[in-house]
Every structure is written in structure tokens, then in C-alpha cells.
Write a protein that holds these residues in place. Structure first.
Motif, PDB file in Angstrom:
ATOM      1  N   GLN A 244       0.871  -1.173   0.000  1.00 19.93           N
ATOM      2  CA  GLN A 244       0.000   0.000   0.000  1.00 19.93           C
ATOM      3  C   GLN A 244       0.908   1.223   0.000  1.00 19.93           C
ATOM      4  O   GLN A 244       1.541   1.531   1.006  1.00 19.93           O
ATOM      5  CB  GLN A 244      -0.897  -0.011   1.227  1.00 19.93           C
ATOM      6  CG  GLN A 244      -1.835  -1.190   1.302  1.00 19.93           C
ATOM      7  CD  GLN A 244      -2.903  -1.146   0.222  1.00 19.93           C
ATOM      8  OE1 GLN A 244      -3.514  -0.096  -0.025  1.00 19.93           O
ATOM      9  NE2 GLN A 244      -3.126  -2.267  -0.438  1.00 19.93           N
ATOM     10  N   SER A 245       0.986   1.911  -1.123  1.00 18.27           N
ATOM     11  CA  SER A 245       1.969   2.979  -1.280  1.00 18.27           C
ATOM     12  C   SER A 245       1.408   4.086  -2.143  1.00 18.27           C
ATOM     13  O   SER A 245       0.594   3.843  -3.042  1.00 18.27           O
ATOM     14  CB  SER A 245       3.239   2.407  -1.922  1.00 18.27           C
ATOM     15  OG  SER A 245       4.179   3.425  -2.227  1.00 18.27           O
ATOM     16  N   ASP A 246       1.839   5.322  -1.884  1.00 20.89           N
ATOM     17  CA  ASP A 246       1.459   6.436  -2.746  1.00 20.89           C
ATOM     18  C   ASP A 246       2.370   6.540  -3.961  1.00 20.89           C
ATOM     19  O   ASP A 246       2.136   7.362  -4.841  1.00 20.89           O
ATOM     20  CB  ASP A 246       1.467   7.754  -1.967  1.00 20.89           C
ATOM     21  CG  ASP A 246       2.852   8.126  -1.432  1.00 20.89           C
ATOM     22  OD1 ASP A 246       3.679   7.211  -1.242  1.00 20.89           O
ATOM     23  OD2 ASP A 246       3.094   9.328  -1.186  1.00 20.89           O
ATOM     24  N   VAL A 247       3.408   5.693  -4.030  1.00 20.47           N
ATOM     25  CA  VAL A 247       4.317   5.667  -5.181  1.00 20.47           C
ATOM     26  C   VAL A 247       3.811   4.644  -6.187  1.00 20.47           C
ATOM     27  O   VAL A 247       3.635   3.466  -5.860  1.00 20.47           O
ATOM     28  CB  VAL A 247       5.749   5.308  -4.745  1.00 20.47           C
ATOM     29  CG1 VAL A 247       6.679   5.263  -5.960  1.00 20.47           C
ATOM     30  CG2 VAL A 247       6.262   6.305  -3.712  1.00 20.47           C
ATOM     31  N   VAL A 248       3.575   5.074  -7.413  1.00 21.13           N
ATOM     32  CA  VAL A 248       3.143   4.143  -8.454  1.00 21.13           C
ATOM     33  C   VAL A 248       4.322   3.711  -9.316  1.00 21.13           C
ATOM     34  O   VAL A 248       4.296   2.647  -9.930  1.00 21.13           O
ATOM     35  CB  VAL A 248       2.026   4.757  -9.318  1.00 21.13           C
ATOM     36  CG1 VAL A 248       2.535   5.908 -10.164  1.00 21.13           C
ATOM     37  CG2 VAL A 248       1.377   3.702 -10.196  1.00 21.13           C
ATOM     38  N   SER A 249       5.387   4.513  -9.348  1.00 23.97           N
ATOM     39  CA  SER A 249       6.569   4.180 -10.133  1.00 23.97           C
ATOM     40  C   SER A 249       7.804   4.772  -9.468  1.00 23.97           C
ATOM     41  O   SER A 249       7.805   5.959  -9.123  1.00 23.97           O
ATOM     42  CB  SER A 249       6.444   4.723 -11.564  1.00 23.97           C
ATOM     43  OG  SER A 249       7.647   4.553 -12.292  1.00 23.97           O
ATOM     44  N   ALA A 250       8.823   3.939  -9.288  1.00 18.17           N
ATOM     45  CA  ALA A 250      10.108   4.407  -8.759  1.00 18.17           C
ATOM     46  C   ALA A 250      11.199   3.980  -9.730  1.00 18.17           C
ATOM     47  O   ALA A 250      11.289   2.802 -10.089  1.00 18.17           O
ATOM     48  CB  ALA A 250      10.376   3.820  -7.380  1.00 18.17           C
ATOM     49  N   THR A 251      12.002   4.935 -10.155  1.00 18.56           N
ATOM     50  CA  THR A 251      13.128   4.665 -11.063  1.00 18.56           C
ATOM     51  C   THR A 251      14.411   5.026 -10.344  1.00 18.56           C
ATOM     52  O   THR A 251      14.535   6.123  -9.803  1.00 18.56           O
ATOM     53  CB  THR A 251      13.000   5.481 -12.355  1.00 18.56           C
ATOM     54  OG1 THR A 251      11.795   5.099 -13.034  1.00 18.56           O
ATOM     55  CG2 THR A 251      14.191   5.233 -13.271  1.00 18.56           C
ATOM     56  N   VAL A 252      15.371   4.093 -10.341  1.00 12.67           N
ATOM     57  CA  VAL A 252      16.610   4.282  -9.589  1.00 12.67           C
ATOM     58  C   VAL A 252      17.811   3.993 -10.485  1.00 12.67           C
ATOM     59  O   VAL A 252      17.810   3.041 -11.268  1.00 12.67           O
ATOM     60  CB  VAL A 252      16.649   3.366  -8.346  1.00 12.67           C
ATOM     61  CG1 VAL A 252      18.012   3.438  -7.663  1.00 12.67           C
ATOM     62  CG2 VAL A 252      15.555   3.767  -7.360  1.00 12.67           C
ATOM     63  N   VAL A 253      18.846   4.808 -10.342  1.00 15.55           N
ATOM     64  CA  VAL A 253      20.153   4.582 -10.962  1.00 15.55           C
ATOM     65  C   VAL A 253      21.093   4.111  -9.856  1.00 15.55           C
ATOM     66  O   VAL A 253      21.145   4.709  -8.777  1.00 15.55           O
ATOM     67  CB  VAL A 253      20.711   5.861 -11.612  1.00 15.55           C
ATOM     68  CG1 VAL A 253      22.034   5.559 -12.321  1.00 15.55           C
ATOM     69  CG2 VAL A 253      19.693   6.458 -12.576  1.00 15.55           C
ATOM     70  N   ALA A 254      21.826   3.029 -10.113  1.00 15.34           N
ATOM     71  CA  ALA A 254      22.700   2.429  -9.111  1.00 15.34           C
ATOM     72  C   ALA A 254      23.929   1.863  -9.818  1.00 15.34           C
ATOM     73  O   ALA A 254      23.984   1.795 -11.045  1.00 15.34           O
ATOM     74  CB  ALA A 254      21.963   1.324  -8.349  1.00 15.34           C
ATOM     75  N   PRO A 255      24.932   1.429  -9.063  1.00 17.86           N
ATOM     76  CA  PRO A 255      26.116   0.850  -9.714  1.00 17.86           C
ATOM     77  C   PRO A 255      25.815  -0.370 -10.570  1.00 17.86           C
ATOM     78  O   PRO A 255      26.478  -0.592 -11.585  1.00 17.86           O
ATOM     79  CB  PRO A 255      27.011   0.492  -8.520  1.00 17.86           C
ATOM     80  CG  PRO A 255      26.634   1.485  -7.460  1.00 17.86           C
ATOM     81  CD  PRO A 255      25.154   1.655  -7.617  1.00 17.86           C
ATOM     82  N   THR A 256      24.819  -1.191 -10.191  1.00 14.65           N
ATOM     83  CA  THR A 256      24.457  -2.377 -10.973  1.00 14.65           C
ATOM     84  C   THR A 256      22.950  -2.430 -11.140  1.00 14.65           C
ATOM     85  O   THR A 256      22.186  -1.809 -10.396  1.00 14.65           O
ATOM     86  CB  THR A 256      24.926  -3.670 -10.285  1.00 14.65           C
ATOM     87  OG1 THR A 256      24.143  -3.881  -9.088  1.00 14.65           O
ATOM     88  CG2 THR A 256      26.401  -3.616  -9.938  1.00 14.65           C
ATOM     89  N   ALA A 257      22.507  -3.247 -12.116  1.00 13.72           N
ATOM     90  CA  ALA A 257      21.078  -3.394 -12.349  1.00 13.72           C
ATOM     91  C   ALA A 257      20.393  -4.087 -11.182  1.00 13.72           C
ATOM     92  O   ALA A 257      19.241  -3.780 -10.860  1.00 13.72           O
ATOM     93  CB  ALA A 257      20.843  -4.162 -13.648  1.00 13.72           C
ATOM     94  N   VAL A 258      21.065  -5.038 -10.532  1.00 17.83           N
ATOM     95  CA  VAL A 258      20.473  -5.712  -9.373  1.00 17.83           C
ATOM     96  C   VAL A 258      20.244  -4.722  -8.247  1.00 17.83           C
ATOM     97  O   VAL A 258      19.182  -4.714  -7.604  1.00 17.83           O
ATOM     98  CB  VAL A 258      21.359  -6.888  -8.916  1.00 17.83           C
ATOM     99  CG1 VAL A 258      20.917  -7.394  -7.547  1.00 17.83           C
ATOM    100  CG2 VAL A 258      21.315  -8.020  -9.928  1.00 17.83           C
ATOM    101  N   GLU A 259      21.219  -3.871  -7.975  1.00 13.32           N
ATOM    102  CA  GLU A 259      21.058  -2.868  -6.925  1.00 13.32           C
ATOM    103  C   GLU A 259      19.958  -1.872  -7.279  1.00 13.32           C
ATOM    104  O   GLU A 259      19.171  -1.461  -6.410  1.00 13.32           O
ATOM    105  CB  GLU A 259      22.383  -2.138  -6.696  1.00 13.32           C
ATOM    106  CG  GLU A 259      23.460  -2.992  -6.067  1.00 13.32           C
ATOM    107  CD  GLU A 259      24.814  -2.308  -6.091  1.00 13.32           C
ATOM    108  OE1 GLU A 259      25.319  -1.976  -5.000  1.00 13.32           O
ATOM    109  OE2 GLU A 259      25.374  -2.098  -7.188  1.00 13.32           O
ATOM    110  N   ALA A 260      19.882  -1.479  -8.542  1.00 19.46           N
ATOM    111  CA  ALA A 260      18.836  -0.557  -8.973  1.00 19.46           C
ATOM    112  C   ALA A 260      17.462  -1.191  -8.808  1.00 19.46           C
ATOM    113  O   ALA A 260      16.514  -0.539  -8.341  1.00 19.46           O
ATOM    114  CB  ALA A 260      19.068  -0.141 -10.424  1.00 19.46           C
ATOM    115  N   GLU A 261      17.322  -2.452  -9.187  1.00 20.39           N
ATOM    116  CA  GLU A 261      16.056  -3.172  -9.046  1.00 20.39           C
ATOM    117  C   GLU A 261      15.630  -3.250  -7.590  1.00 20.39           C
ATOM    118  O   GLU A 261      14.482  -2.955  -7.236  1.00 20.39           O
ATOM    119  CB  GLU A 261      16.205  -4.574  -9.632  1.00 20.39           C
ATOM    120  CG  GLU A 261      15.235  -5.620  -9.128  1.00 20.39           C
ATOM    121  CD  GLU A 261      13.803  -5.382  -9.539  1.00 20.39           C
ATOM    122  OE1 GLU A 261      12.888  -5.840  -8.815  1.00 20.39           O
ATOM    123  OE2 GLU A 261      13.577  -4.759 -10.596  1.00 20.39           O
ATOM    124  N   ALA A 262      16.550  -3.657  -6.720  1.00 15.40           N
ATOM    125  CA  ALA A 262      16.221  -3.785  -5.302  1.00 15.40           C
ATOM    126  C   ALA A 262      15.838  -2.441  -4.702  1.00 15.40           C
ATOM    127  O   ALA A 262      14.873  -2.330  -3.935  1.00 15.40           O
ATOM    128  CB  ALA A 262      17.395  -4.397  -4.551  1.00 15.40           C
TER     129      ALA A 262
END
Length: 306
Positions: A244-262
Motif C-alpha cells: 500500500q503505497s502512494d508511489v506508483v513508479s520508482a526509477t533508480v540509478v545504481a552501480p548495478t542493475a540488481v542494486e537498482a532493481e532492489a
């Protein structure tokens, strides 16, 4: 010249892009679908004969696993630790209880109300693993679904294999790995979708000159009704229910794709206030959030990519 290959795997659209400075695509590009087929046969919860399905059905017996499954399991351990338990593969039974019982393409969008009690998400450290023998032993009440972690891992693996022939971008259903800039030094461009209106202009454009991972976690696409309750595929381990969240989409840049996904999934589960604070407290991360009301929130570091 950028050469592209699109196909379907891991329940998602896959896009492989290679800039090799030639009019002819590298022969390695045509190998990518076979790599994903191999990985999916190991990691898919939707294939009854996959390696992961055999582990889930082992009945508390230690099971030797392949290097692929072992590596993804280790990535999942790191993701659970990184997100303080908010991203874990032990959500499978809770997802089944919420109605996510098949590949989304064949999932009924209207389902009966659930009967019985909801499964409780258990911590991943209850799984026993042997690093010498590469075995996993699951308790009877824990079953695994690697989900987005597997896609982020696959994106990174594909980039590492292809980067010898050029500059590479891999997009695995929104989990993206980039090897570095295009050969002429210009950035890769990645658009962030408008939730609920993915045919319109992008909500934002991001530009990448360096090797990194990018991921978006969203609840606007994989939604269905269970009884009269709207459900989606992102489980909050604290409640064992869809977040239950007010966020419908979160986009993250990280050193790796796994870290960005998590990180993206963790932020969506936390909600905008706690999620943005957590994002700002992690200097290796940058991100933007789109809320249910359409408002967009930006971390300070994301300005580098706009």
C-alpha cells in the motif's frame, strides 16, 4: 552504429543494443536469446520443470544448484540485506495468495476472493545454504521467486558478455544495464514511462555516460482484481500483502542493475516520504518517484542524469 535485438523472455520484453562501430551487427548479438532461455530454465517459477521449481518442491531436502541459480541466490541475499528485508525472494507464497499464480500474460484479471489464511513472508536467512557444496535447503513453509532480481542479474550478465564487441545496453523488462557511453562518447538515452499512459510522451528522459544499472518498479501494469480488491505484484514483506503505497513508479540509478532493481522496489514499498529519505541517505543511488496523483519527486543526485 547501434544494432538492436528484441525478443520475449522472463515474462517481459527484452531489448539488447550494441554499438560496435560497424554496419554489421556482431554475431554475438544473435546468441542473446539462447542465454536467456538457459537462465529462464534455471530461474523461472512459472516453468514446472525449471531448476527453481525443483528446489521449491524439494520438501526440505538439500538440493545442489547450478552456478546460475547459486549466483542469483547470492544476489538475492545481498538485496535483502541492502533493503533491510523489504526485497526478498521468499514472497512466492504471499504472491500466490494474492492471485499471482501464472505468467501475467495468462493471469485472469478478475479472480475470486481468496479463501483461507494469507501466507506470512519469512526471512531468507531461514534458508540453509552450503557454499562449498552449492546446495540450498528450504524450510517447508518457504518458497522462492527471484523475480526482478533475476532480470537485473541477467541484464548485467548479458552486458558483461557483449561489452567486448562494443558499447552495450540491455533492457530486461525495465531492469537495465549499461556498459558505458556510445562509441562516439554520446550518452545512452532512457525514457521513464508515464504511469497508466505508456503510449504518451515519456515522463522524463535520462542520459547515461558511464557504466551503471537503471531499474523502474511500478504497479500500474501488473494489476488485477481479487474479489473486489485491487492487487498488484509487489509484496510488502511486513504485511505479506501487495504494498500500500502512494508511489506508483520508482526509477533508480545504481552501480548495478540488481542494486537498482532492489532499491526501486524498496522505495515503492516504503512510500514517498520514507522512500525518498532512504534514497537520499544512499549516496551511490539516484532516483525519481511518480506518485498516484501524478506528482514527481526527484532525488538530488538524479539531476546528473537529466
Amino acid at each position: 552504429m547501434v544494432h538492436r535485438l528484441q525478443f520475449h523472455a522472463m515474462g517481459s520484453g527484452i531489448l539488447a543494443c550494441v554499438d560496435n562501430g560497424s554496419d554489421q551487427p556482431p554475431v554475438e548479438l544473435m546468441d542473446v536469446p539462447a542465454w536467456f532461455e538457459e537462465w529462464e530454465q534455471s530461474l523461472s517459477r512459472f516453468r514446472t520443470d525449471s531448476e527453481l521449481s525443483r528446489v521449491n518442491q524439494a520438501g526440505s531436502q538439500p538440493m545442489p544448484v547450478s552456478p546460475v541459480l547459486w549466483d542469483v541466490f547470492q544476489s538475492a541475499l545481498a538485496a535483502e540485506d541492502f533493503t533491510d528485508g523489504l526485497v526478498t525472494p521468499t514472497v512466492l507464497d504471499a504472491m500466490l495468495g494474492a492471485g499471482y499464480s501464472s505468467d501475467f500474460a495468462s493471469l485472469p484479471r478478475q479472480q475470486d476472493a481468496p479463501t483461507g489464511t494469507q501466507s506470512t513472508v519469512r526471512p531468507l536467512n531461514l534458508v540453509q545454504w552450503d557454499p562449498a557444496a552449492h546446495t540450498l535447503q528450504l524450510p517447508a513453509d518457504i518458497h522462492l521467486d527471484f523475480g526482478g532480481i533475476a532480470k537485473g542479474w541477467a541484464a548485467g550478465q548479458a552486458v558483461s558478455r557483449l561489452q567486448e564487441v562494443g558499447s552495450v545496453l540491455m533492457n530486461c523488462g525495465g531492469d537495465i544495464a549499461v556498459s558505458g557511453p556510445l562509441l562516439d562518447g554520446s550518452p545512452w538515452e532512457i525514457g521513464v514511462y508515464q504511469p497508466f499512459d505508456r503510449e504518451s510522451d515519456y515522463a522524463e528522459m535520462l542520459y547515461f555516460h558511464t557504466a551503471c544499472g537503471v531499474a523502474s518498479s511500478a504497479t500500474d501494469r501488473r494489476r488485477w482484481l481479487q474479489g473486489n480488491q485491487l492487487r498488484h505484484h509487489i509484496i510488502d514483506p511486513r504485511t505479506s500483502m501487495p504494498a500500500q503505497s502512494d508511489v506508483v513508479s520508482a526509477t533508480v540509478v545504481a552501480p548495478t542493475a540488481v542494486e537498482a532493481e532492489a532499491a526501486a522496489k524498496s522505495i515503492l514499498i516504503q512510500g514517498s516520504l520514507d522512500g525518498l529519505n532512504w534514497l537520499e541517505a544512499n549516496p551511490a543511488l539516484a532516483g525519481l518517484l511518480i506518485l498516484e496523483d501524478g506528482q514527481m519527486l526527484y532525488s538530488q543526485k538524479i539531476i546528473e542524469y537529466l
